[in-house]
Design a protein around this motif. Structure first.
Motif, PDB file in Angstrom:
ATOM      1  N   SER A   9       0.844  -1.181   0.000  1.00 18.40           N
ATOM      2  CA  SER A   9       0.000   0.000   0.000  1.00 18.40           C
ATOM      3  C   SER A   9       0.878   1.229   0.000  1.00 18.40           C
ATOM      4  O   SER A   9       2.060   1.186   0.269  1.00 18.40           O
ATOM      5  CB  SER A   9      -0.936   0.004   1.217  1.00 18.40           C
ATOM      6  N   SER A  10       0.292   2.352  -0.284  1.00 16.05           N
ATOM      7  CA  SER A  10       1.017   3.610  -0.303  1.00 16.05           C
ATOM      8  C   SER A  10       0.484   4.487   0.817  1.00 16.05           C
ATOM      9  O   SER A  10      -0.704   4.735   0.923  1.00 16.05           O
ATOM     10  CB  SER A  10       0.826   4.299  -1.659  1.00 16.05           C
ATOM     11  N   ASP A  41       7.503  -9.447 -10.989  1.00 20.29           N
ATOM     12  CA  ASP A  41       6.249  -8.884 -11.496  1.00 20.29           C
ATOM     13  C   ASP A  41       6.521  -7.895 -12.621  1.00 20.29           C
ATOM     14  O   ASP A  41       5.799  -7.869 -13.631  1.00 20.29           O
ATOM     15  CB  ASP A  41       5.487  -8.187 -10.369  1.00 20.29           C
ATOM     16  N   ALA A  42       7.558  -7.077 -12.454  1.00 23.52           N
ATOM     17  CA  ALA A  42       7.893  -6.096 -13.485  1.00 23.52           C
ATOM     18  C   ALA A  42       8.327  -6.775 -14.769  1.00 23.52           C
ATOM     19  O   ALA A  42       7.937  -6.361 -15.869  1.00 23.52           O
ATOM     20  CB  ALA A  42       8.996  -5.166 -12.971  1.00 23.52           C
ATOM     21  N   HIS A  71      -0.870  -7.627  -4.589  1.00 24.30           N
ATOM     22  CA  HIS A  71      -1.036  -8.961  -4.029  1.00 24.30           C
ATOM     23  C   HIS A  71      -0.432  -8.983  -2.633  1.00 24.30           C
ATOM     24  O   HIS A  71       0.251  -8.045  -2.209  1.00 24.30           O
ATOM     25  CB  HIS A  71      -0.375 -10.017  -4.917  1.00 24.30           C
ATOM     26  N   ARG A  72      -0.658 -10.054  -1.921  1.00 26.50           N
ATOM     27  CA  ARG A  72      -0.134 -10.192  -0.562  1.00 26.50           C
ATOM     28  C   ARG A  72       1.386 -10.297  -0.598  1.00 26.50           C
ATOM     29  O   ARG A  72       1.951 -10.906  -1.516  1.00 26.50           O
ATOM     30  CB  ARG A  72      -0.719 -11.432   0.103  1.00 26.50           C
ATOM     31  N   VAL A  73       2.011  -9.746   0.461  1.00 27.68           N
ATOM     32  CA  VAL A  73       3.475  -9.717   0.475  1.00 27.68           C
ATOM     33  C   VAL A  73       4.050 -10.238   1.794  1.00 27.68           C
ATOM     34  O   VAL A  73       5.204  -9.949   2.110  1.00 27.68           O
ATOM     35  CB  VAL A  73       4.001  -8.283   0.200  1.00 27.68           C
ATOM     36  N   ASP A  74       3.275 -11.002   2.578  1.00 31.89           N
ATOM     37  CA  ASP A  74       3.885 -11.640   3.740  1.00 31.89           C
ATOM     38  C   ASP A  74       4.692 -12.843   3.267  1.00 31.89           C
ATOM     39  O   ASP A  74       4.598 -13.281   2.117  1.00 31.89           O
ATOM     40  CB  ASP A  74       2.809 -12.060   4.742  1.00 31.89           C
ATOM     41  N   ALA A  75       5.507 -13.399   4.142  1.00 34.84           N
ATOM     42  CA  ALA A  75       6.470 -14.430   3.750  1.00 34.84           C
ATOM     43  C   ALA A  75       5.779 -15.660   3.170  1.00 34.84           C
ATOM     44  O   ALA A  75       6.175 -16.173   2.110  1.00 34.84           O
ATOM     45  CB  ALA A  75       7.332 -14.817   4.950  1.00 34.84           C
ATOM     46  N   GLY A 109      -6.433 -11.031  -2.589  1.00 31.91           N
ATOM     47  CA  GLY A 109      -7.249 -10.490  -1.508  1.00 31.91           C
ATOM     48  C   GLY A 109      -8.668 -10.175  -1.938  1.00 31.91           C
ATOM     49  O   GLY A 109      -9.002 -10.117  -3.128  1.00 31.91           O
ATOM     50  N   TRP A 110      -9.520  -9.966  -0.929  1.00 27.60           N
ATOM     51  CA  TRP A 110     -10.944  -9.778  -1.175  1.00 27.60           C
ATOM     52  C   TRP A 110     -11.250  -8.502  -1.934  1.00 27.60           C
ATOM     53  O   TRP A 110     -12.095  -8.472  -2.824  1.00 27.60           O
ATOM     54  CB  TRP A 110     -11.703  -9.811   0.145  1.00 27.60           C
TER      55      TRP A 110
END
Length: 753
Positions: free
Chosen positions: A34-35, A62-63, A71-75, A155-156
């Motif tokens: 997020s920003s 991704d780039a 997308h989610r970025v937890d481990a 995510g939702w």
């Protein structure tokens, strides 16, 4: 645009008070990108420093692949994310899609028969109930796993906004329901709705297919305006034609009315087919034989419709679709910039934690050693990784600023220069002289001349023996000629290996092609000698083994003719055209995929509508003489031309029939036959297929071939043949249309260039 920050503020991970709304409730370990403008700090729950590097590596991947960073970025999610986009899972998913699409060839009506002609077709093999259904439910389970994984990773919030995933759920659910209905009816279900759903699985798995489909949808209004003008042109000339060729008192002068203008549907279909030139000049002959002035009507109709409106339609498809696709591809390029920026922000967060002087401020730089660690983790082509690492190592101050970091990934857009291995060093003066001679370009020219001479000899013998049967032919002369040339090819290959070495010889693609065919020719020639002994005049031994002498000689001649293609890399324009064709096969698979979808849908609809509609006549052996005398067929009709194998009785024959209609040669024969055997409304199906395939998709492919060729031509116009050989073009659709954007900008601001 490039100088501005693509992600403003800093990137937060974890449950920071200022971005708590971006997190899913009840999941404290979930970290979403997020920003945050309110907070100027980065934090990671648990203080896992290695997570920064893992996140940066995923963002760079991704780039590279033009994927979204939302997308989610937890481990744990990152590990799942990388597994999901790994080659194993993506290839497995592609194989599953191919299997579920192939089921249409096996299911009832089965295509497992050696012919589709109903006069000679034996009863096809039908799979037992539960075989194809068992394979299909396994595929549907894999699709459900794919759907659940993809939905979890984004995510939702993102899921609710993604219409493709919502339709994906509906498609899987409807397929499972229809599958259950099939089993409940003991596989005796003729109308299987899930067959129409299967092509969706192919569409949703390719982002470029989705973009192409979206661009086609946006192009439809412009195309509809030209088609409306085309329909007006068709209706106007239909009315004029019905007035010109009305039924008269003299039956001998009613040929045009009787054949082509009897009523409104017949008149419309006759002129529509004339628009494709499939019935020209047949449609005008009855009237033209009475008065040459009638030809003006048909010339005006086809001249304005075929050569003006149809070509105008091609221009609109090219211009409008290309414009929409250009904007869509630019969005993909923006995704690459976002991915690079996100990786930079993550790595600057890591640097902020280790640099005490900048711990409380936003750092616009990253450490060189961190960049090297990230690049070592990124899954990408090795030569791109080496080029980026080399540029990073050239930085001496230990830090990389944003602009320098962004320019690192310009290496992804560059051509790969293929460096050939050094030549071997010989001590012998004789070997050195041979190496100097046979590494020269003129040796290749002489080899091409010899290959041309061989092909001309084969052509001469084929012309001389064209009227002879296989038993009357003397293979002695052709075999002697082939032996001589094959020995020369073997000598040429051996001396080139001596001059360049094994690695140097195999580093040239044309050498691989040439050497492989030379080895095959040598093996075949040795097999001929071992089986049929040495050749002699009037050499025509009895057949031994699996292949006769003529079959083996014919195979040798075919390989020699194919080997002549070695001249392509040595002629610049031919090499350019060949590389364009290769790029079309590699990089325009998404556009071909949509054509597969359209073929699949229309084939399924054709089976539903017309299966068993055309019944073949009984064999002549079981018909009485009186019945044979009563059989009369119209000249040029489906029955007289023997088009019986073209039908909708199974999936394979449906595809072939649709292809024949797309080519538009004699497509009116199929439309007329199904109109007679079913109803007049069958014309709607065939006209819809003609508009979709021949008008829309063929024009689209012409546009893409033009763009690809212009792109390749602009890049290689200043290159020599050797440069084309050394440069391994990695042309992608994104690069192709990015180059088009740059050309348009130059023409707009610098028209004199």
């Amino acid at each position: 645009m490039e100088s501005k920050q693509l992600l403003t503020g800093s990137i937060n991970y974890g449950s920071h008070p200022h971005n708590i709304d971006h997190l899913e409730k009840g999941s404290p370990t979930t970290r979403r990108l997020s920003s945050s403008v309110a907070a100027e700090c980065c934090c990671v729950e648990g203080g896992d420093e290695d997570l920064y590097l893992q996140q940066a590596a995923v963002f760079i991947e991704d780039a590279i692949q033009y994927r979204s960073i939302n997308h989610r970025v937890d481990a744990n999610s990152l590990r799942l994310y990388r597994w999901y986009y790994s080659r194993i899972w993506q290839w497995g998913l592609g194989l599953t899609i191919a299997v579920v699409l192939t089921l249409a060839f096996i299911e009832r009506p089965s295509s497992f028969s050696y012919t589709s002609d109903p006069r000679f077709r034996p009863p096809p093999w039908e799979p037992p109930c539960g075989l194809t259904e068992g394979i299909e439910i396994v595929c549907l389970v894999i699709f459900a796993i794919d759907l659940a994984t993809k939905s979890y990773l984004i995510g939702w919030e993102e899921f609710r906004q993604c219409k493709w995933l919502i339709v994906y759920i509906l498609a899987v659910s409807a397929s499972v329901i229809d599958w259950a209905l099939t089993l409940s009816m003991y596989c005796d279900q003729n109308l299987r709705v899930r067959r129409l759903i299967r092509p969706f699985f192919l569409l949703q798995n390719s982002s470029l297919m989705k973009k192409t489909l979206k661009c086609i949808k946006r192009t439809l209004p412009e195309i509809a305006s030209v088609i409306l003008l085309l329909a007006l042109h068709l209706c106007l000339f239909t009315m004029i034609g019905m007035l010109l060729f009305a039924k008269g008192e003299n039956p001998k002068q009613n040929g045009e009315w009787e054949a082509y203008f009897r009523d409104l549907p017949t008149s419309l279909s006759s002129l529509l087919v004339l628009l494709t030139t499939a019935n020209n000049p047949d449609v005008m002959i009855p009237a033209y034989s009475l008065n040459r002035g009638y030809s003006i009507f048909f010339i005006l109709f086809s001249g304005f419709g075929t050569y003006f409106l149809m070509n105008l339609l091609t221009a609109i498809v090219y211009n409008q679709f290309r414009g929409y696709l250009l904007m869509s591809v630019q969005a993909s390029i923006l995704r690459r910039r976002l991915g690079v920026r996100a990786a930079f922000e993550v790595m600057s967060c890591q640097g902020r934690g280790q640099d005490a002087t900048h711990s409380e401020e936003h750092v616009e730089r990253v450490r060189v050693d961190a960049s090297l660690q990230v690049m070592a983790r990124v899954q990408m082509k090795s030569y791109y990784r080496q080029a980026i690492i080399k540029r990073v190592q050239q930085l001496s101050d230990g830090f990389i600023q944003w602009e320098a970091f962004r320019r690192l990934f310009d290496e992804l857009d560059k051509d790969r220069i293929k460096e050939h291995p050094p030549k071997p060093e010989y001590n012998s003066s004789l070997l050195q002289r041979l190496q100097l001679i046979f590494s020269h370009y003129y040796v290749t020219v002489v080899g091409n001349a010899m290959a041309l001479t061989n092909v001309m000899c084969i052509c001469t013998i084929l012309v001389l023996d064209s009227e002879k049967s296989i038993a009357e032919r003397d293979d002695y002369y052709m075999e002697v000629i082939n032996c001589f040339f094959i020995l020369y090819y073997l000598m040429e290959m051996s001396l080139k290996i001596l001059a360049f070495g094994w690695r140097g010889y195999l580093s040239y693609r044309n050498n691989i092609f040439d050497g492989l065919l030379t080895v095959c020719l040598l093996v075949l020639q040795i097999t001929i000698f071992a089986t049929y002994r040495l050749p002699f005049p009037k050499w025509n031994p009895a057949s031994r083994g699996l292949m006769s002498l003529w079959e083996m000689v014919r195979l040798v001649n075919m390989l020699i003719v194919v080997r002549f293609l070695r001249i392509i890399p040595d002629i610049k324009l031919m090499a350019l055209i060949a590389s364009t064709l290769v790029d079309l096969v590699k990089n325009l698979r998404a556009f071909a995929g949509i054509l597969v979808v359209v073929f699949y849908v229309f084939a399924v609809l054709g089976i539903w509508l017309f299966q068993g509609a055309i019944t073949a006549p009984r064999p002549m052996s079981v018909m009485s003489n009186s019945s044979m005398e009563n059989i009369t067929v119209e000249c040029g009709s489906y029955e007289q031309l023997g088009y019986w194998p073209n039908n909708f009785d199974d999936f394979a024959s449906s595809l072939v029939l649709l292809y024949n209609v797309m080519v538009v040669n004699n497509w009116q024969v199929f439309m007329d036959a199904y109109t007679r055997y079913t109803t007049e409304w069958s014309k709607v199906y065939f006209v819809s297929w003609w508009l979709t395939s021949s008008v829309m998709w063929v024009n689209l492919f012409v546009a893409l071939i033009l763009e690809n060729f212009i792109y390749k031509w602009d890049r290689s116009v200043m290159c020599s043949v050797a440069d084309v050989e050394r440069t391994g073009y990695e042309t992608t659709v994104q690069l192709m249309f990015r180059s088009a954007r740059n050309r348009n900008a130059r023409r707009r601001f610098f028209p004199w260039l």
